[in-house]
Design a protein around this motif. Structure first.
Motif, mmCIF file in Angstrom:
data_model
loop_
_atom_site.group_PDB
_atom_site.id
_atom_site.type_symbol
_atom_site.label_atom_id
_atom_site.label_comp_id
_atom_site.label_asym_id
_atom_site.label_seq_id
_atom_site.Cartn_x
_atom_site.Cartn_y
_atom_site.Cartn_z
ATOM 1 N N HIS A 8 0.812 -1.208 0.000
ATOM 2 C CA HIS A 8 0.000 0.000 0.000
ATOM 3 C C HIS A 8 0.850 1.265 0.000
ATOM 4 O O HIS A 8 0.340 2.348 -0.272
ATOM 5 C CB HIS A 8 -0.916 0.021 1.223
ATOM 6 N N SER A 9 2.129 1.159 0.318
ATOM 7 C CA SER A 9 3.024 2.311 0.388
ATOM 8 C C SER A 9 4.025 2.252 -0.761
ATOM 9 O O SER A 9 4.481 1.171 -1.139
ATOM 10 C CB SER A 9 3.782 2.330 1.720
ATOM 11 N N PRO A 10 4.396 3.411 -1.324
ATOM 12 C CA PRO A 10 5.280 3.395 -2.491
ATOM 13 C C PRO A 10 6.731 3.106 -2.140
ATOM 14 O O PRO A 10 7.183 3.340 -1.013
ATOM 15 C CB PRO A 10 5.135 4.815 -3.056
ATOM 16 N N VAL A 11 7.441 2.604 -3.129
ATOM 17 C CA VAL A 11 8.892 2.472 -3.062
ATOM 18 C C VAL A 11 9.489 3.557 -3.953
ATOM 19 O O VAL A 11 9.100 3.699 -5.114
ATOM 20 C CB VAL A 11 9.353 1.081 -3.534
ATOM 21 N N VAL A 12 10.413 4.338 -3.404
ATOM 22 C CA VAL A 12 11.108 5.373 -4.165
ATOM 23 C C VAL A 12 12.283 4.721 -4.895
ATOM 24 O O VAL A 12 13.086 4.007 -4.274
ATOM 25 C CB VAL A 12 11.611 6.493 -3.239
ATOM 26 N N VAL A 13 12.403 4.950 -6.204
ATOM 27 C CA VAL A 13 13.509 4.401 -6.992
ATOM 28 C C VAL A 13 14.210 5.555 -7.701
ATOM 29 O O VAL A 13 13.609 6.237 -8.539
ATOM 30 C CB VAL A 13 13.017 3.384 -8.040
ATOM 31 N N THR A 14 15.473 5.806 -7.360
ATOM 32 C CA THR A 14 16.234 6.842 -8.065
ATOM 33 C C THR A 14 16.867 6.248 -9.326
ATOM 34 O O THR A 14 17.105 5.047 -9.412
ATOM 35 C CB THR A 14 17.337 7.436 -7.175
ATOM 36 N N GLY A 15 17.129 7.120 -10.303
ATOM 37 C CA GLY A 15 17.669 6.629 -11.564
ATOM 38 C C GLY A 15 16.711 5.689 -12.252
ATOM 39 O O GLY A 15 17.110 4.689 -12.865
ATOM 40 N N ALA A 72 7.587 3.233 1.744
ATOM 41 C CA ALA A 72 7.938 1.999 2.434
ATOM 42 C C ALA A 72 9.434 1.724 2.369
ATOM 43 O O ALA A 72 10.012 1.151 3.298
ATOM 44 C CB ALA A 72 7.174 0.827 1.822
ATOM 45 N N ALA A 73 10.052 2.123 1.246
ATOM 46 C CA ALA A 73 11.473 1.846 1.040
ATOM 47 C C ALA A 73 12.017 2.800 -0.009
ATOM 48 O O ALA A 73 11.254 3.425 -0.753
ATOM 49 C CB ALA A 73 11.684 0.395 0.601
ATOM 50 N N VAL A 74 13.340 2.884 -0.048
ATOM 51 C CA VAL A 74 14.037 3.678 -1.051
ATOM 52 C C VAL A 74 15.070 2.791 -1.720
ATOM 53 O O VAL A 74 15.810 2.059 -1.038
ATOM 54 C CB VAL A 74 14.720 4.911 -0.428
ATOM 55 N N VAL A 75 15.116 2.823 -3.051
ATOM 56 C CA VAL A 75 16.130 2.109 -3.830
ATOM 57 C C VAL A 75 16.975 3.150 -4.549
ATOM 58 O O VAL A 75 16.451 3.952 -5.321
ATOM 59 C CB VAL A 75 15.493 1.153 -4.851
ATOM 60 N N THR A 76 18.278 3.141 -4.316
ATOM 61 C CA THR A 76 19.177 4.101 -4.959
ATOM 62 C C THR A 76 20.029 3.371 -5.988
ATOM 63 O O THR A 76 20.706 2.396 -5.673
ATOM 64 C CB THR A 76 20.083 4.798 -3.931
ATOM 65 N N THR A 77 19.994 3.856 -7.234
ATOM 66 C CA THR A 77 20.717 3.185 -8.321
ATOM 67 C C THR A 77 21.706 4.094 -9.031
ATOM 68 O O THR A 77 22.396 3.640 -9.942
ATOM 69 C CB THR A 77 19.740 2.641 -9.375
ATOM 70 N N VAL A 78 21.789 5.368 -8.638
ATOM 71 C CA VAL A 78 22.536 6.352 -9.432
ATOM 72 C C VAL A 78 23.995 6.418 -9.013
ATOM 73 O O VAL A 78 24.320 6.594 -7.828
ATOM 74 C CB VAL A 78 21.893 7.750 -9.301
ATOM 75 N N HIS A 79 24.875 6.305 -10.005
ATOM 76 C CA HIS A 79 26.301 6.598 -9.840
ATOM 77 C C HIS A 79 26.826 7.065 -11.194
ATOM 78 O O HIS A 79 26.681 6.340 -12.184
ATOM 79 C CB HIS A 79 27.090 5.378 -9.372
ATOM 80 N N PRO A 80 27.412 8.255 -11.271
ATOM 81 C CA PRO A 80 27.849 8.785 -12.572
ATOM 82 C C PRO A 80 29.143 8.142 -13.052
ATOM 83 O O PRO A 80 30.192 8.790 -13.192
ATOM 84 C CB PRO A 80 28.018 10.276 -12.296
ATOM 85 N N MET A 81 29.076 6.868 -13.360
ATOM 86 C CA MET A 81 30.236 6.114 -13.821
ATOM 87 C C MET A 81 30.803 6.758 -15.082
ATOM 88 O O MET A 81 30.060 7.111 -15.996
ATOM 89 C CB MET A 81 29.823 4.678 -14.108
ATOM 90 N N GLY A 82 32.111 6.919 -15.111
ATOM 91 C CA GLY A 82 32.763 7.545 -16.254
ATOM 92 C C GLY A 82 32.993 9.018 -16.074
ATOM 93 O O GLY A 82 33.756 9.620 -16.834
#
Length: 305
Positions: A8-15, A72-82
């Motif tokens: 019922h609660s959102p998951v935040v996803v970056t990138g 409910a949760a946060v997922v972090t996927t961002v890294h400026p590789m290169g």
């Protein structure tokens, strides 16, 4: 795995428009979990049921505080590789903890961070690597060091359950894919990019399997445990390796790419790491990779051609 208590609660996803972020959004959407998809460019988030696009910079404190409310949760996927080291440090080492602290202060249950197996020290004399293995030194290169420092910064944040997911090479079809798109283009166009010691370990995981584990952790399907060998430790930081089904070497990858683009690999000699990343912890949490190496390479050939 237990059923998700947080649908019922959102998951935040970056990138959310990137290779991993978009696949995590898709996994959560299929499971009926609402998603706040954080992107920098309007209209770039996946158009999927239950996915709400949110445009902003997660390293901005006011934006971070806003986007994590009632999540409910946060997922972090961002890294400026290169990018240069200063940019990688600013975005990842400094910016990601801003979002993590905002999540902690808002009462978010879990933070899932996409790290990398490159944070582990790997010398020719070393054997297999698990989550207790030593991390790289400061001379390991910009990407490995800034990823290491991001992990350490997140581990220092108390009051939130943090999972540091550490994949090796991520295979999967996407214009943003380093190993299915960008690296093959370099190999095609530049002779220097074709040089490799063929016996070196080519540890890999398919993005479908990686994102499945991330979605299960973020949605609460992977239960808390007192021992990290059984699940994420409540209120602490837990690392978990995620690796594909079969061991491979760089010979396999380079032969596949070079044959597909019509060039010859340049085999070098020298000492290299030939161990394996161990993923028993992820399997003990209930994760099972489904994509075999033959299927991943067939997809790679199709993308390259």
């Amino acid at each position: 795995m237990a059923d998700s208590p947080h649908t019922h609660s959102p998951v935040v996803v970056t990138g959310a428009n990137g290779l991993v972020g978009s696949h995590v959004c898709a996994q959560l959407s299929r499971a009926g979990v609402p998603v706040r998809a954080v992107v920098r460019r309007s209209g770039s988030a996946p158009q999927l049921p239950g996915v709400e696009e949110v445009v902003g910079e997660f390293g901005d404190r006011a934006f971070a505080q806003s986007v994590v409310q009632n999540a409910a949760a946060v997922v972090t996927t961002v890294h400026p590789m290169g990018s240069d080291r200063d940019t990688q440090h600013r975005v990842a080492v400094e910016g990601t903890p801003v979002l993590a602290r905002a999540a902690r202060d808002a009462g978010v249950a879990r933070l899932v961070h996409i790290s990398t197996a490159s944070v582990y020290a790997r010398s020719p004399e070393m054997g297999d690597v698990d989550e207790s293995s030593p991390l790289v030194d400061d001379d390991a290169g910009d990407y490995a060091v800034t990823k290491r420092d991001t992990d350490l910064a997140l581990a220092d944040i108390d009051g939130i359950t943090t999972v540091l997911v550490r994949p090796p090479v991520i295979l999967g079809s996407s214009p943003q894919s380093m190993w299915n798109t960008l690296r093959p283009a370099e190999i095609r166009d530049h002779e220097a990019a074709r040089r490799v010691v063929p016996e070196q370990t080519f540890a890999w995981v398919h993005v479908d399997d990686l994102s499945a584990l991330v979605a299960d952790i973020a949605s609460g399907r992977v239960a808390y445990a007192d021992d990290p060998s059984e699940g994420p430790v409540d209120g602490r930081s837990t690392a978990v390796n995620v690796v594909g089904r079969e061991y491979a070497t760089f010979r396999v990858y380079y032969e596949t790419v070079c044959e597909s683009v019509g060039v010859e690999p340049v085999w070098l000699e020298g000492p290299v790491w030939t161990g394996a990343y161990l993923a028993e912890r992820a399997r003990a949490w209930g994760w099972r990779p489904t994509v075999d190496l033959a299927s991943a390479l067939a997809e790679l050939r199709k993308d390259v051609r």
